[in-house]
Write an enzyme that holds these catalytic residues in place. Structure first.
Site, mmCIF file in Angstrom:
data_model
loop_
_atom_site.group_PDB
_atom_site.id
_atom_site.type_symbol
_atom_site.label_atom_id
_atom_site.label_comp_id
_atom_site.label_asym_id
_atom_site.label_seq_id
_atom_site.Cartn_x
_atom_site.Cartn_y
_atom_site.Cartn_z
ATOM 1 N N LYS A 1 50.425 52.473 29.153
ATOM 2 C CA LYS A 1 49.494 51.607 29.880
ATOM 3 C C LYS A 1 49.172 50.401 29.019
ATOM 4 O O LYS A 1 49.076 50.506 27.789
ATOM 5 C CB LYS A 1 48.190 52.376 30.167
ATOM 6 N N GLY B 1 39.346 46.877 46.805
ATOM 7 C CA GLY B 1 40.295 45.855 46.353
ATOM 8 C C GLY B 1 41.665 46.140 46.943
ATOM 9 O O GLY B 1 41.802 46.539 48.109
ATOM 10 N N ASN B 2 42.673 45.984 46.090
ATOM 11 C CA ASN B 2 44.061 46.190 46.482
ATOM 12 C C ASN B 2 44.300 47.502 47.220
ATOM 13 O O ASN B 2 44.808 47.517 48.336
ATOM 14 C CB ASN B 2 44.879 46.230 45.187
HETATM 15 P P1 NAD Z 1 41.479 46.046 42.336
HETATM 16 O O1 NAD Z 1 41.049 45.314 41.121
HETATM 17 O O2 NAD Z 1 42.351 45.355 43.327
HETATM 18 O O3 NAD Z 1 40.209 46.605 43.140
HETATM 19 C C1 NAD Z 1 39.142 47.239 42.522
HETATM 20 C C2 NAD Z 1 37.897 46.906 43.314
HETATM 21 O O4 NAD Z 1 36.815 47.664 42.793
HETATM 22 C C3 NAD Z 1 37.502 45.427 43.217
HETATM 23 O O5 NAD Z 1 37.285 44.919 44.524
HETATM 24 C C4 NAD Z 1 36.215 45.456 42.393
HETATM 25 O O6 NAD Z 1 35.313 44.442 42.742
HETATM 26 C C5 NAD Z 1 35.667 46.832 42.742
HETATM 27 N N1 NAD Z 1 34.717 47.391 41.774
HETATM 28 C C6 NAD Z 1 34.742 47.336 40.428
HETATM 29 N N2 NAD Z 1 33.695 48.002 39.908
HETATM 30 C C7 NAD Z 1 33.008 48.517 40.966
HETATM 31 C C8 NAD Z 1 31.831 49.291 41.107
HETATM 32 N N3 NAD Z 1 31.149 49.699 40.046
HETATM 33 N N4 NAD Z 1 31.407 49.625 42.354
HETATM 34 C C9 NAD Z 1 32.087 49.220 43.453
HETATM 35 N N5 NAD Z 1 33.209 48.465 43.379
HETATM 36 C C10 NAD Z 1 33.655 48.116 42.153
HETATM 37 O O7 NAD Z 1 42.175 47.397 41.798
HETATM 38 P P2 NAD Z 1 43.163 48.364 42.584
HETATM 39 O O8 NAD Z 1 44.563 47.987 42.266
HETATM 40 O O9 NAD Z 1 42.726 48.484 43.992
HETATM 41 O O10 NAD Z 1 42.896 49.749 41.838
HETATM 42 C C11 NAD Z 1 41.735 50.512 42.100
HETATM 43 C C12 NAD Z 1 41.791 51.800 41.282
HETATM 44 O O11 NAD Z 1 42.960 52.550 41.635
HETATM 45 C C13 NAD Z 1 41.872 51.588 39.771
HETATM 46 O O12 NAD Z 1 41.186 52.611 39.103
HETATM 47 C C14 NAD Z 1 43.351 51.714 39.482
HETATM 48 O O13 NAD Z 1 43.577 52.144 38.165
HETATM 49 C C15 NAD Z 1 43.735 52.783 40.477
HETATM 50 N N6 NAD Z 1 45.154 52.757 40.840
HETATM 51 C C16 NAD Z 1 45.676 51.647 41.418
HETATM 52 C C17 NAD Z 1 47.032 51.646 41.776
HETATM 53 C C18 NAD Z 1 47.654 50.465 42.474
HETATM 54 O O14 NAD Z 1 48.751 50.618 43.044
HETATM 55 N N7 NAD Z 1 47.033 49.294 42.483
HETATM 56 C C19 NAD Z 1 47.835 52.776 41.530
HETATM 57 C C20 NAD Z 1 47.236 53.905 40.956
HETATM 58 C C21 NAD Z 1 45.904 53.876 40.601
#
Ligand code: NAD
Length: 362
Positions: free
Chosen positions: A88, A190-191
């Site tokens: 990572k 988010g994503n």
């Molecule tokens: P992202 O940055 O697109 O979205 C995260 C969202 O969480 C943002 O909108 C942010 O404003 C919000 N956020 C942050 N702190 C917060 C809080 N305390 N309360 C409420 N909202 C809060 O990230 P993502 O890609 O959607 O990933 C989200 C999670 O999933 C992460 O933990 C990431 O490690 C995990 N993950 C993502 C993927 C992927 O394909 N993107 C794959 C596996 C795991």
């Protein structure tokens, strides 16, 4: 890193505690890059893991995140049946203010120097455009845009896997996996979170959402007819499922005490603050935990497909396996009377140990 690891211990002691192989500190004053790459295990293949960009309060916090997340990636690849190890990257900074082409390309050059031992993709705070910048410097990056031959954003596949993990858990607790009428709280839209909300609403689940980004909260609430809630109200809510899709460690002794959920199943990595104590607390309280790295593997599968040339059809097939895999882990947890995260660890560790043995043959 589990919460009981001491930040007072030396870095090498921290690496030894959970079997990490290597740590790379990247410092480039010209581009402003400050990053850490952690490589946990490469028994099954090169260490693949996303790169997170976050405003860490301290360097120690960034290191802890890199160590915990890279270890999770080893287990995620192992349980998903992929030939990848775990790594990572974390970049210290505010992705909305500090991210530039030069910073990402400088980071790409550090990855290049690892000669394929580490391959990255997008994570919190990074996106396909950033992966494109990294690709300008090295081929050891996935999740680049489809327009330049990549598999694109892995988040829709991550969301699909989480959705299936939720359904498998709902089936266990309520006897049917239909989500219509179930109340599901999604933290972080988010994503991944937004795609998940879309899938849940399509099945007529009642969806409550929270995010620290007010603009995104309003947008998703309107688009999918989801109900916004204040971030600090989440843990007292009476809902069937809590889907953490933001930061890790939101499941801890303080939040568990307030929880009325039947199920925890979301995309966030490392949801349990303390893997041992918190999973026992959840079991005692009768809350079913769908292990994060088991159900959030869809994005990793998409990256793996990009690397191996499998294509979308295979990505969908492998992601669909998450439903049955979740059912099997729940079954093992019940049969052995162990928490689900311990059950899934056992299966992942067995695969790594088995493959290590065959590698002794030249
Ligand atoms: P992202 O940055 O697109 O979205 C995260 C969202 O969480 C943002 O909108 C942010 O404003 C919000 N956020 C942050 N702190 C917060 C809080 N305390 N309360 C409420 N909202 C809060 O990230 P993502 O890609 O959607 O990933 C989200 C999670 O999933 C992460 O933990 C990431 O490690 C995990 N993950 C993502 C993927 C992927 O394909 N993107 C794959 C596996 C795991």
């Amino acid at each position: 890193m589990p919460a009981n690891s001491s930040s007072d211990s030396s870095i090498l002691e921290q690496l030894s505690a959970y079997g990490h192989k290597k740590l790379v500190y990247c410092n480039d004053p010209d581009s402003g890059l400050k990053a850490i790459i952690a490589i946990h295990d490469t028994t099954l293949g090169p260490a693949l893991g996303g790169t997170r960009m976050w405003s860490y309060a301290t360097e120690g916090e960034a290191l802890e995140d890199a160590l915990r997340l890279s270890r999770g990636m080893t287990y995620k690849s192992a349980i998903t049946g992929l030939n990848l190890g775990g790594g990572k990257g974390v970049i210290i900074g505010d992705s909305r203010k500090d991210k530039t082409e030069t910073l990402m390309r400088s980071y790409g050059r550090f990855i290049k120097n690892l000669n394929g031992e580490f391959i990255t993709a997008e994570e919190m705070g990074t996106n396909t455009r950033d992966m494109e910048f990294i690709r300008m410097e090295t081929n050891y990056v996935t999740g680049v845009p489809e327009s330049i031959g990549g598999a694109g954003n892995p988040a829709p596949f991550t969301a699909q896997g989480v959705y299936l993990g939720i359904k498998a858990s709902v089936k266990e607790v309520f006897g049917t996996d239909m989500l219509a009428g179930r109340t599901i709280v999604v933290q972080g839209i988010g994503n991944v979170g937004e795609h998940l909300v879309a899938l849940l609403r399509k099945e007529n689940a009642e969806v409550l959402i929270s995010d620290i980004n007010q603009e995104q909260l309003t947008y998703v609430a309107r688009k999918y007819k989801a109900k916004p809630i204040e971030a600090d109200k989440i843990f007292g809510i009476d809902a069937d499922v809590y889907a953490p899709c933001a930061m890790g460690a939101t499941v801890n002794n303080k939040t568990i005490e307030r929880m009325k959920f039947a199920i925890i199943a979301g995309s966030a990595n490392n949801q349990l603050k303390d893997e041992v104590l918190d999973s026992e607390l959840l079991m005692k309280k009768g809350i079913l935990f769908a292990p994060d790295y088991l159900i959030n593997a869809g994005g990793l599968i998409s990256c793996y497909s990009e690397l191996t040339g499998f294509g979308k059809k295979r990505t969908v097939q492998l992601t669909e396996n998450i439903y049955e895999a979740t059912r099997n882990v729940i079954k093992l947890s019940k049969a052995e009377q162990i928490p689900t995260n311990i059950a899934v660890n056992r299966i992942a560790e067995k695969r790594i140990a088995d493959i290590k043995k065959i590698k002794s043959t030249y």
